[in-house]
Design a protein around this motif. Structure first.
Motif, short mmCIF file in Angstrom:
data_model
loop_
_atom_site.label_atom_id
_atom_site.label_comp_id
_atom_site.label_asym_id
_atom_site.label_seq_id
_atom_site.Cartn_x
_atom_site.Cartn_y
_atom_site.Cartn_z
N ALA A 289 -18.86 32.52 86.80
CA ALA A 289 -20.30 32.11 87.22
C ALA A 289 -21.26 32.80 86.59
N PHE A 290 -21.07 34.06 86.58
CA PHE A 290 -21.65 35.08 85.89
C PHE A 290 -21.75 34.83 84.14
N GLY B 208 -24.26 33.79 93.61
CA GLY B 208 -24.05 35.26 93.48
C GLY B 208 -24.76 35.80 94.80
N LEU B 209 -25.76 35.29 94.97
CA LEU B 209 -26.58 35.94 96.06
C LEU B 209 -25.98 35.92 97.34
N TYR C 181 -14.88 41.62 79.42
CA TYR C 181 -15.21 42.22 80.51
C TYR C 181 -14.16 42.83 80.91
N LEU D 160 -22.56 36.01 97.99
CA LEU D 160 -21.50 37.33 98.01
C LEU D 160 -22.20 38.40 98.06
N MET E 17 -11.72 41.31 81.73
CA MET E 17 -11.24 40.42 82.93
C MET E 17 -10.31 39.36 82.60
N PHE F 162 -10.54 35.41 92.47
CA PHE F 162 -11.81 35.47 92.96
C PHE F 162 -12.93 36.05 92.21
N THR F 163 -12.07 37.15 91.54
CA THR F 163 -13.29 38.01 90.60
C THR F 163 -13.53 37.21 89.31
N VAL G 230 -16.13 34.69 90.07
CA VAL G 230 -17.39 35.47 89.88
C VAL G 230 -18.03 35.66 88.51
N TRP G 231 -16.82 36.17 87.70
CA TRP G 231 -17.05 36.56 86.44
C TRP G 231 -17.55 35.14 85.61
N HIS H 292 -24.04 31.86 83.73
CA HIS H 292 -25.22 31.96 84.00
C HIS H 292 -25.94 32.56 82.79
N LEU I 25 -25.93 28.82 90.56
CA LEU I 25 -25.33 29.81 90.27
C LEU I 25 -25.63 31.16 90.86
N GLU I 26 -27.41 31.14 90.69
CA GLU I 26 -27.82 32.50 91.27
C GLU I 26 -27.46 32.40 92.83
#
Lengths: 363, 526
Positions: free
Chosen positions: A84-85, A23-24, A109, A26, A111, A77-78, A81-82, A88, A19-20
């Motif tokens: 995944a966040f 994020g990295l 959020y 992106l 979202m 897409f957002t 990412v959310w 995490h 997951l990290e």
């Protein structure tokens, strides 16, 4: 045993790292001044194929490209990412969540997902990208199944770390939930796993001491086995080298419950470690209906249609499967597991099961 | 049995048939009275070229006297009016004052006391046409209240004349009850008419207000004040002092004359040969056309028009209709509202977001020139009512009744509006103005335009042209809206992507996405 102990924790670490790095990746794209984008295998029907090598469905070569530059992509897409966040965060705080929960948490959020299927779909995207199942992200579906038998597990969930439990301690079985799924296997006296489709028969087996008589772990799939259960069975087979036998109703639907445990589903083509290719479907077969003269019902039109579908299914290429589908179509009958009760409550345990297991072991 | 034959006067005819002039019942009568007098006032100020100031006051006098009388067809009225029934007609006093050209003293009695007497029989665009309306209003007042009317007028000279008059209906003559002459020290000019009439204001109110609003819309250079019986003041203020180009009086076009018209001309013509006759008495006929036509018609160029036989005259008219080379009537006798004034009026009364305008080239039907102007207004104070709103005007007066019979209404109903990106729930008003020396009304009451093919074509093309402008506006707006949405989508989501991936990556500062946001904007502007 020691080796498997670290496996569950290792896997958690891998998930977090994955997951990290997602994020990295992106983050670095944006730092470079480009719109972040990702590539992942396509999950469209055309890109799902059956792999004889893996003995399950897998995704083909086709990839989809999702870019934040695309106005139609940016919202999902957002959401991805959310998600995944959020996964995490769950992993970091060692919390679990449900699909429904994810749907509502998104609103906090700002979202919001349009509906539950949209949020479920995004979670599947995350599974595809990372190669981990949602249970690895601590996101669980609502459905539950259970296990009973001589297996001692050691919890890894917060507050229970190191605590051990023998799964014979409760006669209703222990729910295969987040805590059990993430636990380590400490020790077992069992030498096989018997998976059962229905709750009634599962209870009967416990009462009749099947676990002791046959030295088995009993797993209740409660209909179509949830992913967590399929993964758990996979682990029992892989980590403890236990053979797996699956008992279902004698109809196309029961057959398929067994098949999904063995070879997986098309919906999970992007995932591994949910299947147990060496597991065996041990009945009720069409031939058992004839052999044991079981009380039966005629096949319905839907049943027949389903059988023809299964005949064409690549997972059903095996000799046993072709033979049994043909036989169902020939006798035009189906029978439930409980049908054995016509010979008395214990017949299935005393007569049928030993004969069947013996026969299967000889195979 | 011997039948009695008798002759009736024009006044008597309209007394008996007041329905056809718009005086059907108490509420309609009060509406028509105000309307006829206001239109006279507007015509009068068109002549004087001074922006009109019109003051209308309607006050309650006493309860009606005609209760239960068969004369009043109140029950029919409920079909047309939305007011509730049960209100009895009452007697009102109506006063309309203007600052127009004024009526010359010697014509005052006839102008207001005689039906079909007027200054508008010339070939020129005016609101009124028959010299009927003003007198009809007074006549209606007289027959319902049996009271005289008061007319005060001055053309701006040294004197102001005040007449008390009634109409001698059987003879169609004014009866002068009294005449006063005042010194016009302040140089006042204009006309004031005051009389009593029976009516039903409660029912007529909404129509009257709508009429005044639409009148103000097409006459944005007019100040109109209305005080209603409850003492409420409605004020329509001008937004410009510019008035439309005045129409010129014109000669008849050859396509529009008949045998009677030729005979009348022959009686008065000074011309001694046909070439001159054609040239002098007809619109757009010059030396060349005159020669060509006479050759075409086979009528001797040197014949003295007075010597033409009846057969020849009939032939002349027939050939006039057949000859294809007459120039079309020019529009100098017409006075369209113009884009500037119509837009000003629309802006003032409807405050729309957008106005499309189209003025068609002058055209003719049966030798009568006409010009169609169409405006389509979008948004603002225009009501959304699941249908397009139609405002109809002819010679700068609003037409309020019988909408569904009007040619414009039928055209609008037949147009496929989706082609213009218009859906019926949009706030859209369509204004159609037809000006002509002879507006093709179907009735004397000036309610709706007849279905003349030439007029229909012009109205249709005008609406199409304006609708295309509206379509461009709507498309552009849609585009801007879509673009705004697109940019807001990027600026909503991109920062979130940045925020979440920053947290995932364990970084302290989010990446700089300003450049990315800017790039989507710039891309679209290219």
């Amino acid at each position: 045993m020691k080796k498997s102990k670290s496996a569950a924790l290792e896997r958690k670490k891998e998930v977090v790292a994955k997951l990290e790095s997602f994020g990295l990746d992106l983050y670095e794209q944006m730092e470079k001044g480009v719109f972040p984008s990702i590539k992942m295998p396509s999950r469209s029907i055309e890109n799902i194929r059956y792999s004889p090598e893996f003995r399950q469905y897998i995704l083909g070569e086709r990839k989809v490209h999702r870019s934040a530059r695309n106005i139609r992509h940016i919202r999902p897409f957002t959401q991805l990412v959310w998600t995944a966040f959020f996964a995490h965060e769950l992993a970091k705080h060692r919390k679990t969540s449900t699909l429904r929960d994810v749907y509502y948490s998104a609103q906090a959020y700002n979202m919001s997902f349009k509906d539950q299927p949209e949020s479920n779909n995004i979670i599947t995207d995350l599974e595809t990208i990372s190669g981990f199942a949602r249970e690895d992200f601590n996101v669980f579906p609502e459905e539950r199944s259970a296990i009973f038998g001589d297996l001692t597990i050691e919890y890894t969930v917060p507050g229970y770390e190191g605590k051990q439990l023998n799964l014979t301690s409760h006669p209703d079985g222990v729910m295969i939930g987040p805590a059990l799924t993430s636990s380590e296997f400490a020790k077992t006296g069992a030498d096989k796993v018997i998976a059962i489709e229905k709750g009634g028969l599962f209870t009967r087996f416990v009462e009749e001491q099947v676990h002791r008589k046959f030295n088995a772990l009993l797993v209740l799939t409660a209909g179509q086995a949830p992913r967590a259960t399929r993964h758990f069975i996979h682990r029992l087979n892989k980590e403890l080298s236990l053979p797996v036998y699956i008992f279902t109703d004698g109809d196309p639907w029961g057959m398929h419950i067994a098949m999904v445990i063995i070879s997986g589903s098309a919906n999970a083509a992007h995932l591994r470690e949910l299947t147990t290719p060496d597991a065996k479907w041990s009945g009720v077969w069409a031939s058992d209906i004839v052999k044991y003269k079981l009380p039966s019902d005629p096949l319905t039109a839907v049943d027949v249609k389903r059988l023809y579908e299964l005949q064409r299914d690549p997972r059903y290429e095996g000799k046993l499967w072709q033979r049994e589908t043909k036989r169902f179509l020939k006798i035009k009958k189906k029978a439930e597991q409980e049908a054995f009760s016509r010979y008395g409550l214990t017949y299935i345990v005393d007569e049928y099961l030993p004969a069947k297991l013996e026969a299967l072991e000889e195979d | 049995m011997v039948q009695a034959f008798e002759e009736i006067s024009a006044a008597d005819f309209f007394y008996r048939n007041r329905d056809i002039a718009g005086f059907t019942n108490p509420s309609r009568a009060i509406f028509s009275s105000i309307r006829e007098l206001v239109e006279n006032s507007l015509d009068a100020s068109d002549q004087s070229r001074i922006p009109p100031e019109i003051y209308i006051r309607l006050s309650f006098e006493y309860e009606g006297s005609m209760k239960g009388s068969g004369e009043v067809k109140a029950e029919d009225e409920s079909l047309f009016e939305n007011g509730f029934r049960g209100t009895e007609p009452k007697v009102y006093r109506l006063r309309v004052a203007d600052n127009g050209s004024g009526v010359p003293a010697r014509h005052i009695p006839a102008a207001f006391g005689q039906v079909l007497f007027g200054s508008k029989y010339k070939l020129k665009q005016t609101r009124g046409t028959f010299g009927l309306g003003g007198t009809m209003a007074l006549l209606y007042g007289q027959i319902t209240t049996h009271k005289h009317a008061l007319v005060k007028s001055s053309t701006g000279g040294a004197r102001i004349y005040i007449y008390k008059i009634m109409v001698d209906i059987p003879r169609n003559r004014p009866i002068i009850l009294d005449r006063k002459i005042l010194l016009n020290k302040e140089g006042w000019r204009g006309t004031i008419v005051e009389f009593s009439l029976e009516g039903d204001y409660a029912k007529a109110m909404s129509r009257i207000l709508e009429y005044l609003k639409q009148t103000a819309l097409v006459n944005p250079y007019a100040n109109i004040m209305f005080i209603d019986p409850k003492g409420r003041l409605y004020k329509f203020t001008r937004v410009t002092t510019q008035m439309p180009r005045p129409p010129k009086e014109t000669k008849p076009h050859p396509y529009g004359v008949d045998v009677e018209a030729i005979q009348r001309l022959i009686r008065v013509t000074p011309c001694r040969n046909m070439v001159d006759f054609m040239r002098n008495h007809f619109h757009r006929v010059g030396e060349k056309t005159s020669h060509k036509f006479l050759e075409f018609a086979g009528i001797g160029k040197t014949i003295n028009p007075r010597k033409l036989s009846r057969e020849r005259i009939v032939r002349l008219v027939k050939m006039m209709k057949r000859f294809r080379n007459f120039l079309p009537p020019d529009a100098s006798c017409l006075s369209p509202i113009s884009e500037e004034l119509l837009k000003a009026g629309i802006l003032k009364e409807l405050q729309p977001e957008f106005i499309a305008f189209c003025q068609r080239q002058p055209s003719t039907y049966s030798g009568h020139p006409f010009i169609v102007e169409v405006a389509i207004a979008y948004g603002g104070n225009i009501a959304r009512k699941n249908d397009l709103v139609l405002y109809r005007f002819a010679n700068r007066i609003p037409l309020l009744y019988d909408e569904a019979s009007d040619v414009s209404w039928r055209i609008i109903k037949r147009i496929n509006w989706r082609r213009y990106k218009v859906s019926l729930d949009m706030p859209i008003a369509i204004l159609v103005h037809i000006c002509s020396t002879k507006v093709p009304y179907k009735t004397v009451g000036k309610e709706f335009i007849a279905d003349r093919p030439e007029v229909k074509r012009e109205v249709l093309n005008g609406i199409r042209e304006a609708a295309r402008q509206l379509q461009r506006f709507l498309t552009k707006r849609e585009h801007v809206e879509r673009e705004r949405k697109r940019l807001s989508t990027f600026s909503k989501y991109l920062p979130k992507i940045a925020q979440f991936s920053t947290e995932l990556a364990g970084k302290k500062r989010p990446p700089d996405i300003k450049k990315l946001l800017w790039s989507v904007k710039k891309y679209e502007e290219k």
